[in-house]
Design a protein around this motif. Structure first.
Motif, PDB file in Angstrom:
ATOM      1  N   ILE A  11      -4.100  38.179 -21.622  1.00 47.60           N
ATOM      2  CA  ILE A  11      -4.249  37.128 -22.620  1.00 47.60           C
ATOM      3  C   ILE A  11      -5.566  37.372 -23.360  1.00 47.60           C
ATOM      4  O   ILE A  11      -6.633  37.315 -22.768  1.00 47.60           O
ATOM      5  CB  ILE A  11      -4.194  35.714 -22.007  1.00 47.60           C
ATOM      6  N   ARG A  13      -8.008  35.986 -25.519  1.00 46.71           N
ATOM      7  CA  ARG A  13      -8.321  34.589 -25.807  1.00 46.71           C
ATOM      8  C   ARG A  13      -8.827  34.360 -27.225  1.00 46.71           C
ATOM      9  O   ARG A  13      -9.624  35.117 -27.747  1.00 46.71           O
ATOM     10  CB  ARG A  13      -9.352  34.069 -24.822  1.00 46.71           C
ATOM     11  N   THR A  15     -11.055  31.873 -29.090  1.00 43.42           N
ATOM     12  CA  THR A  15     -12.097  30.919 -28.709  1.00 43.42           C
ATOM     13  C   THR A  15     -12.304  29.821 -29.732  1.00 43.42           C
ATOM     14  O   THR A  15     -13.231  29.033 -29.620  1.00 43.42           O
ATOM     15  CB  THR A  15     -13.426  31.651 -28.481  1.00 43.42           C
ATOM     16  N   TYR A  21      -8.968  26.740 -25.959  1.00 42.93           N
ATOM     17  CA  TYR A  21      -9.755  27.004 -24.751  1.00 42.93           C
ATOM     18  C   TYR A  21      -9.119  26.344 -23.538  1.00 42.93           C
ATOM     19  O   TYR A  21      -9.031  26.950 -22.470  1.00 42.93           O
ATOM     20  CB  TYR A  21     -11.188  26.504 -24.941  1.00 42.93           C
ATOM     21  N   LYS A  23      -5.914  25.574 -23.025  1.00 41.02           N
ATOM     22  CA  LYS A  23      -4.686  26.285 -22.658  1.00 41.02           C
ATOM     23  C   LYS A  23      -4.994  27.575 -21.925  1.00 41.02           C
ATOM     24  O   LYS A  23      -4.348  27.902 -20.934  1.00 41.02           O
ATOM     25  CB  LYS A  23      -3.852  26.578 -23.904  1.00 41.02           C
ATOM     26  N   HIS A  24      -5.991  28.311 -22.398  1.00 45.82           N
ATOM     27  CA  HIS A  24      -6.345  29.560 -21.740  1.00 45.82           C
ATOM     28  C   HIS A  24      -6.911  29.314 -20.358  1.00 45.82           C
ATOM     29  O   HIS A  24      -6.625  30.059 -19.420  1.00 45.82           O
ATOM     30  CB  HIS A  24      -7.335  30.343 -22.597  1.00 45.82           C
ATOM     31  N   THR A  25      -7.673  28.255 -20.209  1.00 49.53           N
ATOM     32  CA  THR A  25      -8.230  27.911 -18.907  1.00 49.53           C
ATOM     33  C   THR A  25      -7.114  27.593 -17.917  1.00 49.53           C
ATOM     34  O   THR A  25      -7.182  27.991 -16.751  1.00 49.53           O
ATOM     35  CB  THR A  25      -9.198  26.722 -19.032  1.00 49.53           C
ATOM     36  N   THR A  40      -8.552  39.464 -19.848  1.00 54.97           N
ATOM     37  CA  THR A  40      -8.849  38.589 -20.986  1.00 54.97           C
ATOM     38  C   THR A  40      -9.563  39.328 -22.112  1.00 54.97           C
ATOM     39  O   THR A  40     -10.008  38.702 -23.060  1.00 54.97           O
ATOM     40  CB  THR A  40      -9.713  37.387 -20.552  1.00 54.97           C
TER      41      THR A  40
END
Length: 65
Positions: A11, A13, A15, A21, A23-25, A40
């Motif tokens: 993924i 990311r 930023t 942020y 969703k990525h977390t 990442t």
């Protein structure tokens, strides 16, 4: 991921903005919880792809059974 059919996740990311942020977390936490290798950034993604191609992630089969 919930069916243990994913060997790795890449993924790259975005930023920009708190929603992206968050969703990525969530994805990162799911991968950590399920012991799924995660990249990442491009450098780690390349290493992960090479590891998959070389069969270096065969240990994942132990968790699929």
């Amino acid at each position: 991921i919930s069916n243990n059919e994913i060997d790795a996740v890449i993924i790259l990311r975005d930023t920009e903005g708190p929603e992206a942020y968050r969703k990525h977390t969530e994805i990162i936490n799911i991968c950590d919880t399920n012991m799924i290798p995660l990249a990442t950034n491009l450098a780690t993604a390349e290493i992960l792809i090479l590891a998959l191609a070389n069969g270096d992630l065969e240990w994942r089969n132990l968790y699929k059974k």
